[in-house]
Write a protein that holds these residues in place. Structure first.
Motif, short mmCIF file in Angstrom:
data_model
loop_
_atom_site.label_atom_id
_atom_site.label_comp_id
_atom_site.label_asym_id
_atom_site.label_seq_id
_atom_site.Cartn_x
_atom_site.Cartn_y
_atom_site.Cartn_z
N ILE A 180 -58.20 -4.32 -32.28
CA ILE A 180 -57.89 -5.21 -31.15
C ILE A 180 -59.12 -5.28 -30.25
O ILE A 180 -59.63 -4.23 -29.82
CB ILE A 180 -56.70 -4.66 -30.33
CG1 ILE A 180 -55.47 -4.47 -31.21
CG2 ILE A 180 -56.39 -5.56 -29.14
CD1 ILE A 180 -54.37 -3.65 -30.54
N LEU A 181 -59.57 -6.47 -29.97
CA LEU A 181 -60.63 -6.62 -28.97
C LEU A 181 -59.99 -6.48 -27.59
O LEU A 181 -58.98 -7.13 -27.30
CB LEU A 181 -61.30 -8.00 -29.09
CG LEU A 181 -62.49 -8.19 -28.15
CD1 LEU A 181 -63.72 -7.48 -28.72
CD2 LEU A 181 -62.81 -9.67 -27.95
N PHE A 197 -56.67 -10.09 -33.19
CA PHE A 197 -55.94 -10.01 -31.93
C PHE A 197 -56.86 -9.52 -30.81
O PHE A 197 -57.70 -8.66 -31.02
CB PHE A 197 -54.76 -9.03 -32.05
CG PHE A 197 -53.82 -9.37 -33.17
CD1 PHE A 197 -53.01 -10.49 -33.10
CD2 PHE A 197 -53.78 -8.58 -34.31
CE1 PHE A 197 -52.15 -10.81 -34.14
CE2 PHE A 197 -52.93 -8.89 -35.36
CZ PHE A 197 -52.11 -10.01 -35.27
N ALA A 198 -56.62 -10.07 -29.62
CA ALA A 198 -57.38 -9.62 -28.45
C ALA A 198 -56.41 -9.36 -27.30
O ALA A 198 -55.39 -10.05 -27.17
CB ALA A 198 -58.41 -10.68 -28.05
N LEU A 199 -56.74 -8.37 -26.50
CA LEU A 199 -55.95 -8.04 -25.30
C LEU A 199 -56.90 -8.17 -24.11
O LEU A 199 -57.75 -7.30 -23.89
CB LEU A 199 -55.40 -6.62 -25.41
CG LEU A 199 -54.59 -6.11 -24.22
CD1 LEU A 199 -53.36 -6.97 -23.99
CD2 LEU A 199 -54.19 -4.66 -24.44
N LEU A 200 -56.77 -9.27 -23.39
CA LEU A 200 -57.75 -9.60 -22.35
C LEU A 200 -57.08 -9.81 -21.01
O LEU A 200 -55.93 -10.27 -20.92
CB LEU A 200 -58.52 -10.87 -22.76
CG LEU A 200 -59.24 -10.85 -24.11
CD1 LEU A 200 -60.01 -12.16 -24.31
CD2 LEU A 200 -60.17 -9.67 -24.25
N LEU A 256 -59.13 0.07 -30.85
CA LEU A 256 -59.71 -0.74 -29.78
C LEU A 256 -61.22 -0.93 -29.89
O LEU A 256 -61.97 0.03 -30.09
CB LEU A 256 -59.38 -0.11 -28.41
CG LEU A 256 -57.88 0.12 -28.15
CD1 LEU A 256 -57.68 0.74 -26.77
CD2 LEU A 256 -57.11 -1.19 -28.27
N ILE A 257 -61.64 -2.17 -29.76
CA ILE A 257 -63.06 -2.52 -29.68
C ILE A 257 -63.24 -3.18 -28.31
O ILE A 257 -62.67 -4.24 -28.06
CB ILE A 257 -63.45 -3.53 -30.78
CG1 ILE A 257 -63.09 -3.01 -32.17
CG2 ILE A 257 -64.92 -3.90 -30.67
CD1 ILE A 257 -63.97 -1.93 -32.72
N ALA A 258 -63.98 -2.54 -27.41
CA ALA A 258 -64.05 -2.98 -26.01
C ALA A 258 -65.28 -3.84 -25.73
O ALA A 258 -66.37 -3.57 -26.24
CB ALA A 258 -64.03 -1.76 -25.10
N LEU A 293 -68.16 -9.99 -32.41
CA LEU A 293 -67.48 -8.70 -32.60
C LEU A 293 -66.21 -8.86 -33.42
O LEU A 293 -65.90 -8.05 -34.29
CB LEU A 293 -67.11 -8.10 -31.23
CG LEU A 293 -68.02 -7.04 -30.62
CD1 LEU A 293 -67.38 -6.50 -29.36
CD2 LEU A 293 -68.32 -5.92 -31.61
N CYS A 294 -65.47 -9.92 -33.12
CA CYS A 294 -64.23 -10.18 -33.88
C CYS A 294 -64.54 -10.43 -35.35
O CYS A 294 -63.84 -9.92 -36.23
CB CYS A 294 -63.47 -11.37 -33.28
SG CYS A 294 -62.72 -11.01 -31.70
N GLN A 295 -65.59 -11.18 -35.59
CA GLN A 295 -65.94 -11.47 -36.98
C GLN A 295 -66.42 -10.20 -37.69
O GLN A 295 -66.04 -9.93 -38.83
CB GLN A 295 -67.00 -12.57 -37.03
CG GLN A 295 -66.42 -13.92 -36.63
CD GLN A 295 -67.45 -14.99 -36.35
OE1 GLN A 295 -68.61 -14.71 -36.08
NE2 GLN A 295 -67.02 -16.25 -36.38
#
Ligand code: SF4
Length: 154
Positions: free
Chosen positions: A5-6, A96-99, A39-41, A88-90
């Motif tokens: 998840i970004l 999915f992202a949580l922003l 998590l990827i921040a 980063l997503c690629q």
């Protein structure tokens, strides 16, 4: 492998917000996802080259730019941050992202209207928009339970 998840860096309590306010998101699901190493921040605005603290900025809908409260055009930095987020997503095959909601970069359903009068309208921040266009589903602090339902569990 777990879905990654970004996530907005400010949700992890990091000092990246325009006003240096710390806003760690406290939720059992977030704790779980941290333990699962999902998590990827990223903070798109800092990644795009802006300092912390920095002037507030809002999207201008007449010319599609992002302008600070004193009139500096920061569109290039915002767009670079969105590009980094997509890269980063690629790289991590993130779906999915949580922003952070309402941010001019991260907002997924609401943003400020460009008048610096604290008025919100329906819309997406620059990074959210770029990710959505690329097929990444963007969630916020208001609907992370919905995100949980879509994640793989093994
Ligand atoms: S740009 Fe996004 S990650 Fe960075 S401080 Fe604003 S809401 Fe948080």
């Amino acid at each position: 492998m777990f879905d990654k998840i970004l996530i907005s860096r400010c949700f992890l309590g990091e000092n990246v917000r325009y006003n240096s306010e710390l806003i760690p998101l406290k939720h059992p699901l977030l704790t779980l996802w941290q333990q699962q190493n999902r998590l990827i921040a990223l903070c798109p605005e800092v990644s795009g080259g802006l300092p912390t603290p920095r002037e507030p900025a809002e999207q201008q809908f007449n010319n599609n730019s992002i302008i600070t409260i004193t009139g500096t055009d920061v569109s290039a930095q915002f767009n670079l941050g969105a590009k980094h987020a997509l890269a980063l997503c690629q790289l991590h095959h993130i779906r999915f992202a949580l922003l952070k909601e309402s941010s001019p970069s991260c907002g997924s359903t609401l943003i400020y209207d460009g008048s610096f009068s604290n008025k919100k309208i329906a819309g997406q921040g620059i990074t959210s928009k770029r990710l959505t266009q690329a097929g990444v589903k963007v969630f916020s602090e208001n609907n992370l339970e919905q995100l949980a339902k879509l994640l793989d569990t093994k």
